[in-house]
Design an enzyme around this catalytic site. Structure first.
Site, short mmCIF file in Angstrom:
data_model
loop_
_atom_site.label_atom_id
_atom_site.label_comp_id
_atom_site.label_asym_id
_atom_site.label_seq_id
_atom_site.Cartn_x
_atom_site.Cartn_y
_atom_site.Cartn_z
CG ASN A 1 3.01 5.92 12.00
OD1 ASN A 1 2.45 5.83 13.10
ND2 ASN A 1 2.35 6.22 10.89
CD GLU B 1 0.73 3.18 11.48
OE1 GLU B 1 0.07 3.36 10.44
OE2 GLU B 1 1.85 2.61 11.48
CG ASP C 1 2.16 0.98 1.04
OD1 ASP C 1 1.82 0.60 2.17
OD2 ASP C 1 1.38 1.56 0.26
#
Length: 342
Positions: free
Chosen positions: A217, A220, A290
């Protein structure tokens, strides 16, 4: 600087995605990463304990779910693929519970490695309604022993030829060392398999050198590239700058940066494409990343372009953020969701 192209989900794209979904069936995705068990203890608080000034939870329900990389595996399974989950668990009750739940959700235990010196990661959430009272973690955040790491790499090398694509899912519990990334990248290159990584910002971007695609993201991505938010706050092109830096740091040709309500920004070589978000209701973003990496990988190995694979993944994420906790995206829900997107 290359200007981003805006991708739209029109009738043609919707039709393409829905027609492609049957092609996901039977595609094998080898997943390497930290696995865990998510436990929920739910109830009502009506009084304070006479023993200490703490709430008393009157339990009226319990739930157990696959967590961490095991949630990626169950999303691959729920979307019609075959997950090959390579990870490490302990010799304990947590592993027994995780095995039972994995097999129930279409995730084979065949590729799992047992290390009796490590506990199986478990996160127990004590909740009333949607409110967390406390979380209890059982885990060991340290890298695998040399012996266990060699077993893991041997398992990957033995089975990579069967896989259509490979995911490294890094939750920074110890499975994904720099050596594991380096060796897995070499194994994948030799076998001609695309290596996709869902990274962890506790590691620098250099930790993931040698991969083909990375899916962070925005926050991150900033951490992985070594920027600070202060460095970027006045930069109107900060998303592009961070994405390009991540390509340089990791050597990955492809970067898929998820940006919440702002959708995704895709970097593929010199090309930049913006994909809008399709989320209609957001209750809980837990596990959405995920779902994205699972759907993205299946889309790519089934023959979709990177942009169309990201559209598929964005729709799948839209399904799961409308639920609470780590839950997989099911095919009927995905088809219905794509049809409903405006």
């Amino acid at each position: 600087m290359t200007a981003p192209v805006q991708a739209t989900l029109g009738p043609q794209e919707k039709d393409l995605l829905i027609k492609q979904i049957p092609a996901l069936k039977g595609k094998k995705i080898l997943i390497i990463g930290d696995v865990g068990l998510d436990e929920y203890v739910m109830g009502q608080v009506r009084r304070i304990s006479p023993e200490a000034p703490v709430p008393v939870l009157e339990v009226d329900g319990e739930d157990k779910r696959l967590g961490l990389a095991a949630n990626v595996a169950q999303n691959v399974a729920s979307l019609g693929g075959i997950p090959m989950m390579v990870s490490v668990v302990g010799h304990d009750m947590g592993a027994s519970l995780l095995k039972e739940l994995s097999e129930k959700n279409g995730v084979s235990w065949h590729y799992m490695i047992v290390d009796k010196h490590r506990p199986t990661t478990r996160k127990t959430r004590i909740m009333t309604g949607h409110h967390h009272l406390v979380r209890v973690d059982y885990e060991m955040k340290k890298y695998l022993s040399e012996e266990t790491e060699q077993k893991l790499l041997a398992m990957v090398e033995k089975h990579v030829g069967e896989a259509d694509g490979v995911i490294i899912e890094d939750y920074a519990k110890g499975v994904v060392s720099r050596n594991v990334v380096e060796k897995v990248a070499a194994i994948c290159k030799k076998a001609g398999k695309r290596l996709m990584v869902d990274p962890n910002p506790n590691h620098p971007g250099t930790h993931y050198q040698g991969i083909d695609l990375i899916k962070p993201n925005y926050n991150e991505a900033v951490a992985l590239t070594g920027y600070s938010f202060d460095d970027l706050k006045d930069n109107p092109n900060k998303v592009v700058e961070v994405g390009r830096a991540l390509q340089r740091v990791t050597g990955a040709k492809e970067v898929v940066m998820t940006r919440g309500k702002d959708g995704m920004t895709i970097f593929s070589g010199d090309q930049i494409t913006e994909v809008p978000t399709y989320a209609q209701k957001v209750f809980d973003v837990t596990g959405a990343g995920d779902t994205v990496i699972a759907a993205l990988a299946l889309g790519l190995v089934s023959g979709l372009s990177l942009v169309h694979s990201c559209m598929l993944a964005n729709n799948a994420a839209g399904v799961v953020v409308g639920k609470v906790g780590c839950v997989p995206c099911e095919i009927p829900e995905l088809i219905e969701y794509i049809n409903e997107v405006h």
